[in-house]
Design an enzyme around this catalytic site. Sequence first.
Site, PDB file in Angstrom:
ATOM      1  N   ASP A  93     -21.681  29.390   1.520  1.00  0.00           N
ATOM      2  CA  ASP A  93     -21.287  29.737   2.888  1.00  0.00           C
ATOM      3  C   ASP A  93     -19.921  30.421   2.951  1.00  0.00           C
ATOM      4  OD1 ASP A  93     -23.605  28.814   4.030  1.00  0.00           O
ATOM      5  OD2 ASP A  93     -22.659  27.273   5.275  1.00  0.00           O
ATOM      6  N   TYR A 149     -40.245  18.056  10.944  1.00  0.00           N
ATOM      7  CA  TYR A 149     -40.973  17.797   9.695  1.00  0.00           C
ATOM      8  C   TYR A 149     -40.632  16.404   9.168  1.00  0.00           C
ATOM      9  CZ  TYR A 149     -36.616  19.858   7.732  1.00  0.00           C
ATOM     10  OH  TYR A 149     -35.318  20.180   7.438  1.00  0.00           O
ATOM     11  N   ARG A 206     -30.855  16.324   3.003  1.00  0.00           N
ATOM     12  CA  ARG A 206     -29.794  17.084   2.308  1.00  0.00           C
ATOM     13  C   ARG A 206     -28.933  16.167   1.433  1.00  0.00           C
ATOM     14  NH1 ARG A 206     -26.756  21.078   5.159  1.00  0.00           N
ATOM     15  NH2 ARG A 206     -28.551  21.559   6.410  1.00  0.00           N
TER      16      ARG A 206
HETATM   17  P1  FAD Z   1     -20.643  23.386   2.577  1.00  0.00           P
HETATM   18  O1  FAD Z   1     -21.865  22.558   2.631  1.00  0.00           O
HETATM   19  O2  FAD Z   1     -19.909  23.617   3.854  1.00  0.00           O
HETATM   20  O3  FAD Z   1     -19.670  22.711   1.510  1.00  0.00           O
HETATM   21  C1  FAD Z   1     -18.310  23.058   1.417  1.00  0.00           C
HETATM   22  C2  FAD Z   1     -17.575  21.928   0.724  1.00  0.00           C
HETATM   23  O4  FAD Z   1     -16.231  22.333   0.478  1.00  0.00           O
HETATM   24  C3  FAD Z   1     -17.514  20.652   1.555  1.00  0.00           C
HETATM   25  O5  FAD Z   1     -17.835  19.547   0.743  1.00  0.00           O
HETATM   26  C4  FAD Z   1     -16.071  20.618   2.043  1.00  0.00           C
HETATM   27  O6  FAD Z   1     -15.592  19.297   2.247  1.00  0.00           O
HETATM   28  C5  FAD Z   1     -15.347  21.304   0.888  1.00  0.00           C
HETATM   29  N1  FAD Z   1     -14.097  21.971   1.279  1.00  0.00           N
HETATM   30  C6  FAD Z   1     -13.882  22.714   2.381  1.00  0.00           C
HETATM   31  N2  FAD Z   1     -12.637  23.187   2.384  1.00  0.00           N
HETATM   32  C7  FAD Z   1     -12.040  22.738   1.263  1.00  0.00           C
HETATM   33  C8  FAD Z   1     -10.745  22.892   0.703  1.00  0.00           C
HETATM   34  N3  FAD Z   1      -9.815  23.619   1.335  1.00  0.00           N
HETATM   35  N4  FAD Z   1     -10.457  22.298  -0.480  1.00  0.00           N
HETATM   36  C9  FAD Z   1     -11.411  21.579  -1.126  1.00  0.00           C
HETATM   37  N5  FAD Z   1     -12.659  21.386  -0.644  1.00  0.00           N
HETATM   38  C10 FAD Z   1     -12.967  21.959   0.539  1.00  0.00           C
HETATM   39  N6  FAD Z   1     -30.084  25.933   4.442  1.00  0.00           N
HETATM   40  C11 FAD Z   1     -31.250  25.928   3.740  1.00  0.00           C
HETATM   41  O7  FAD Z   1     -31.302  26.434   2.612  1.00  0.00           O
HETATM   42  N7  FAD Z   1     -32.390  25.378   4.273  1.00  0.00           N
HETATM   43  C12 FAD Z   1     -32.403  24.804   5.515  1.00  0.00           C
HETATM   44  O8  FAD Z   1     -33.440  24.306   5.973  1.00  0.00           O
HETATM   45  C13 FAD Z   1     -31.181  24.796   6.277  1.00  0.00           C
HETATM   46  N8  FAD Z   1     -31.145  24.247   7.494  1.00  0.00           N
HETATM   47  C14 FAD Z   1     -29.976  24.226   8.202  1.00  0.00           C
HETATM   48  C15 FAD Z   1     -29.963  23.653   9.478  1.00  0.00           C
HETATM   49  C16 FAD Z   1     -28.784  23.641  10.216  1.00  0.00           C
HETATM   50  C17 FAD Z   1     -28.796  23.048  11.599  1.00  0.00           C
HETATM   51  C18 FAD Z   1     -27.592  24.183   9.651  1.00  0.00           C
HETATM   52  C19 FAD Z   1     -26.296  24.167  10.424  1.00  0.00           C
HETATM   53  C20 FAD Z   1     -27.603  24.762   8.392  1.00  0.00           C
HETATM   54  C21 FAD Z   1     -28.783  24.794   7.647  1.00  0.00           C
HETATM   55  N9  FAD Z   1     -28.844  25.362   6.368  1.00  0.00           N
HETATM   56  C22 FAD Z   1     -30.019  25.381   5.673  1.00  0.00           C
HETATM   57  C23 FAD Z   1     -27.643  25.995   5.791  1.00  0.00           C
HETATM   58  C24 FAD Z   1     -26.947  25.096   4.766  1.00  0.00           C
HETATM   59  O9  FAD Z   1     -26.718  23.820   5.327  1.00  0.00           O
HETATM   60  C25 FAD Z   1     -25.634  25.708   4.300  1.00  0.00           C
HETATM   61  O10 FAD Z   1     -25.798  27.088   4.086  1.00  0.00           O
HETATM   62  C26 FAD Z   1     -25.167  25.062   3.000  1.00  0.00           C
HETATM   63  O11 FAD Z   1     -25.040  23.674   3.176  1.00  0.00           O
HETATM   64  C27 FAD Z   1     -23.858  25.677   2.521  1.00  0.00           C
HETATM   65  O12 FAD Z   1     -23.405  24.971   1.380  1.00  0.00           O
HETATM   66  P2  FAD Z   1     -21.929  25.238   0.796  1.00  0.00           P
HETATM   67  O13 FAD Z   1     -21.796  24.307  -0.345  1.00  0.00           O
HETATM   68  O14 FAD Z   1     -21.725  26.692   0.579  1.00  0.00           O
HETATM   69  O15 FAD Z   1     -20.944  24.832   1.970  1.00  0.00           O
END
Ligand code: FAD
Length: 411
Positions: free
Chosen positions: A294, A217, A109
């Site tokens: 998310d 994997y 990742r």
């Molecule tokens: P996040 O990755 O949570 O990023 C949010 C960002 O916002 C972070 O950098 C954080 O620091 C920042 N932030 C938070 N609050 C604030 C604030 N108030 N002000 C400023 N910045 C802030 N998905 C897949 O597609 N394939 C997979 O194989 C897969 N495997 C997974 C396995 C596991 C065990 C888990 C737990 C999840 C998996 N996922 C997978 C899901 C995936 O990891 C998440 O859905 C994805 O990373 C979400 O990305 P995001 O950018 O929306 O949120």
Amino acid sequence: MNPESSPDVLVVGGGIGGLSSAYALARQGLRVRVLERAKEFGEVGAGLQIAPNCTRILAEYGLLDEARSLGVLPENMVMRDALDSRELTRLDLRDLERRYGYPYMVIHRSDLHGIFLRACERAGVELLTDRTVIGYENTADGARVLLADGRVESAPMVVAADGLNSVARRLLVGDDVVSSDYVAYRAAVPIEQVRDNGVAAKDVTVYIGPRCHFVQYALRGGDMFNQVAVFESPKALAGQADWGTPDELDAAFEATCDTVRKGIPLMWRDRWWQMLDRDPVENWVHGRVALLGDAAHPPLQYMAQGAIMAIEDGWVLARHYAGQRDWDAALAAYEAVRVEHCRRVQSTAREWGKLWHLDGTPRLQRNEIMRARDTYDYGFTDWVYGPTALTPDEEPAMFTPVPLSTVSGAP
Ligand code: FAD
């Protein structure tokens, strides 16, 4: 971008969702500023599976070759019973690539995050760290965000990609996360450490068992091996606040087959991930603030689509903006198609979890149904791995492979 000038778009959160959407919008000529809470951009965790509905978008962005060079293209996705290790069903990933036109890939990742970070830098996205957003407000010509240090930033459009525990989601929707009482442990280790464990290094293998599952994997050109161990926490069921702790890990996999048990001592024990999601909601857009990734639709990870959905969100939003150059119209079109798609993925992930973790007679019935599936039947992947829909009309019909109702005694 001149730091004094105000951007066209503010993106809150520099995870995979925030950076990929920032890049998608910058490709439309928009001046984008990312506000990230952490001191540095980065990703915690190990591997990610990325299916053709994601690699198709990477190809359009011109990023697929870089992803290929950093990731691995496995040969098969094999599902096995975690107790007796017998094969239940498989996807032939070379054939799957022919069907969808793009590969199924696994990648670290931090490598995928790095690809988007570099793409943002090249596209002139302004990337700011140490910026914690604590408030959102719509204005006459856009929206503004309040930072923890008292600063205010404004723009015609604000994308809130601040993850599962999103501040924007709390303020704008006000719902709570939902605990599944399951927890995930991860590990990425040098491949040498697992060579004698009976692993299939060229495949993605998912072992499913009573109240647990285990995923394996290879990563980074085959030099590393990724493992994810997921189990139901007895402490969570007993209502204890501190649950999913390492002492529960070994017990959860005691009855599993050799290959799984040999993998458990390699799991990282200093950090674990409680498996939380949220109930789907329909209101992602609040004036000129839009939830994404998310923050909008955190799933249980059983469909391996969480990061992919976030990347799709940014692609869809940018495509609608490009067509109309009108934020209100683009946001309405974004919400119209993405809410339903992500609702389907979130609900299917919950159902998958129940199906994977069955015990007793329902487990045996499930195994029989899965073994009867033809490897080349793509009925249950077409609605996810096909091209990302831009409108509700393009969204394919959903297909559930093994409805729980066909398994007697299932929850
Ligand atoms: P996040 O990755 O949570 O990023 C949010 C960002 O916002 C972070 O950098 C954080 O620091 C920042 N932030 C938070 N609050 C604030 C604030 N108030 N002000 C400023 N910045 C802030 N998905 C897949 O597609 N394939 C997979 O194989 C897969 N495997 C997974 C396995 C596991 C065990 C888990 C737990 C999840 C998996 N996922 C997978 C899901 C995936 O990891 C998440 O859905 C994805 O990373 C979400 O990305 P995001 O950018 O929306 O949120």
